[in-house]
Design a protein around this motif. Sequence first.
Motif, short mmCIF file in Angstrom:
data_model
loop_
_atom_site.label_atom_id
_atom_site.label_comp_id
_atom_site.label_asym_id
_atom_site.label_seq_id
_atom_site.Cartn_x
_atom_site.Cartn_y
_atom_site.Cartn_z
N MET A 189 0.83 -1.21 0.00
CA MET A 189 0.00 0.00 0.00
C MET A 189 0.86 1.25 0.00
O MET A 189 0.55 2.24 -0.69
CB MET A 189 -0.93 -0.01 1.21
N LEU A 190 1.95 1.23 0.78
CA LEU A 190 2.86 2.38 0.78
C LEU A 190 3.52 2.57 -0.58
O LEU A 190 3.69 3.70 -1.05
CB LEU A 190 3.92 2.19 1.87
N GLN A 191 3.92 1.46 -1.20
CA GLN A 191 4.53 1.55 -2.52
C GLN A 191 3.54 2.07 -3.55
O GLN A 191 3.90 2.88 -4.42
CB GLN A 191 5.06 0.17 -2.92
N ASP A 192 2.30 1.63 -3.46
CA ASP A 192 1.27 2.11 -4.37
C ASP A 192 0.99 3.59 -4.16
O ASP A 192 0.78 4.34 -5.12
CB ASP A 192 -0.02 1.30 -4.16
N ALA A 193 1.02 4.03 -2.89
CA ALA A 193 0.82 5.46 -2.61
C ALA A 193 1.96 6.29 -3.18
O ALA A 193 1.75 7.39 -3.69
CB ALA A 193 0.70 5.67 -1.10
N GLU B 114 3.79 5.54 -5.83
CA GLU B 114 3.63 5.60 -7.28
C GLU B 114 2.51 6.54 -7.70
O GLU B 114 2.56 7.15 -8.78
CB GLU B 114 3.36 4.19 -7.83
N ALA B 115 1.49 6.66 -6.84
CA ALA B 115 0.36 7.53 -7.17
C ALA B 115 0.65 9.00 -6.87
O ALA B 115 -0.21 9.85 -7.14
CB ALA B 115 -0.89 7.08 -6.40
N GLY B 116 1.82 9.29 -6.30
CA GLY B 116 2.17 10.68 -6.00
C GLY B 116 1.52 11.21 -4.76
O GLY B 116 1.29 12.43 -4.64
N ALA B 117 1.22 10.32 -3.80
CA ALA B 117 0.55 10.77 -2.58
C ALA B 117 1.42 11.69 -1.74
O ALA B 117 0.93 12.57 -1.03
CB ALA B 117 0.12 9.56 -1.74
N VAL B 118 2.74 11.49 -1.81
CA VAL B 118 3.65 12.32 -1.02
C VAL B 118 3.62 13.77 -1.50
O VAL B 118 3.44 14.71 -0.71
CB VAL B 118 5.08 11.76 -1.07
N SER B 119 3.80 13.96 -2.78
CA SER B 119 3.83 15.32 -3.33
C SER B 119 2.45 15.98 -3.33
O SER B 119 2.34 17.21 -3.26
CB SER B 119 4.37 15.30 -4.76
N SER B 120 1.38 15.17 -3.37
CA SER B 120 0.02 15.72 -3.40
C SER B 120 -0.55 15.94 -2.02
O SER B 120 -1.66 16.51 -1.89
CB SER B 120 -0.91 14.77 -4.18
N TRP C 220 -4.12 10.44 3.94
CA TRP C 220 -4.90 9.24 4.22
C TRP C 220 -4.41 8.03 3.42
O TRP C 220 -4.72 6.90 3.75
CB TRP C 220 -6.37 9.50 3.93
N TYR C 221 -3.63 8.30 2.39
CA TYR C 221 -3.08 7.22 1.57
C TYR C 221 -1.80 6.66 2.20
O TYR C 221 -1.46 5.48 2.02
CB TYR C 221 -2.77 7.78 0.18
N LEU C 222 -1.09 7.48 2.97
CA LEU C 222 0.21 7.10 3.51
C LEU C 222 0.19 6.75 4.99
O LEU C 222 0.83 5.78 5.41
CB LEU C 222 1.21 8.26 3.30
N VAL C 223 -0.53 7.53 5.79
CA VAL C 223 -0.45 7.38 7.25
C VAL C 223 -0.98 6.05 7.76
O VAL C 223 -0.32 5.39 8.57
CB VAL C 223 -1.15 8.57 7.93
N PRO C 224 -2.18 5.59 7.35
CA PRO C 224 -2.72 4.35 7.95
C PRO C 224 -1.82 3.12 7.81
O PRO C 224 -1.54 2.46 8.82
CB PRO C 224 -4.06 4.16 7.22
N PRO C 225 -1.31 2.78 6.61
CA PRO C 225 -0.42 1.61 6.55
C PRO C 225 0.89 1.82 7.31
O PRO C 225 1.42 0.87 7.90
CB PRO C 225 -0.18 1.40 5.05
N GLY C 226 1.41 3.04 7.29
CA GLY C 226 2.63 3.30 8.05
C GLY C 226 2.43 3.14 9.54
O GLY C 226 3.27 2.55 10.24
#
Length: 304
Positions: A253-257, A259-265, A269-275
């Motif tokens: 899920m983190l890898q998918d986030a 690739e989807a540009g969740a960090v720069s955007s 909610w895409y990054l925090v829960p799995p982390g």
Amino acid sequence: MTTEAAPPSSPAALARQRRRRAAARFWRQYRTHRAGLVGLAALTLFALVALTAPLTVGSDVSNVTDAPGRPMEGPSAEFWLGTDRYGRDLLGLLVWGSRVSLLVGLLAAVLSVVIGALAGITAGHYKGAYATVVMRVTDWFLVMPTLVLAVALAAVLPRSLGTVILAIGVTTWPTTARLVRAQTLAVESRPYIERAKALGGGHGHIMSRHVLPNVMPLVLAQTTLMVSSSILAEATLAFLGVGDPTVVSWGGMLQDAREAGAVSSGLWWYLVPPGVAVAGVALAFTLCGRAVESVLNPRLGVAR
């Protein structure tokens, strides 16, 4: 009136009785460690979430074609943690991913500890040239970056969960081997080992009946500590893109986030829960491992 003496218990019954008393004594001592109880409660919660995932979120949660939401949608009443880039419910993916992450972590830890225990016991028992070779191989694995070795092995073999488990297990065993060998040398120096050899006990008998029971507490404590490291390693491998792409895991899920540009955007909610899930289960296993280690070796509590 005379009372008949109770027949003596069988060896198997006596062994079961001793095991029950040992388990009860272990639990009484474990309950004195508050951090260990917190870790155990957290692990119980994670295990329940993983086991009930097919009932709570269903097995089709990772289906891309039938995604229920819009891509990259934020948290709402319908999707509590939002959706991913395919419109899938992130909460459902998080729950389902717990099954893979916990399974890989447990199996990889068991494989690592088994390899390390076998290497440590045999090296401590046979000594000589065999021990020298085994320990030099162990030293080589210790100085090499574990993550680099795991990535190289996972990249060469077919991409599957078995490959991830194998890659983690065969690269993280040296620490266990060192600890078990030191304990084996201490056990081998005790007088009853000399008596067993004088009575004709072979190598297999001494290692299985005398050495192994004495190193098992150390092996058990090391297993609980290794699970957290294995889960972090699985998440790292999946984040680097060398995991199994057909299954859902927290690292995936983190890898998918990424690739989807969740960090720069700024899609938190895409990054925090799995982390947070990875960090939480790793911390829980570490707390349990430290408590188990302290119970099995009371001198550690005095030293701390």
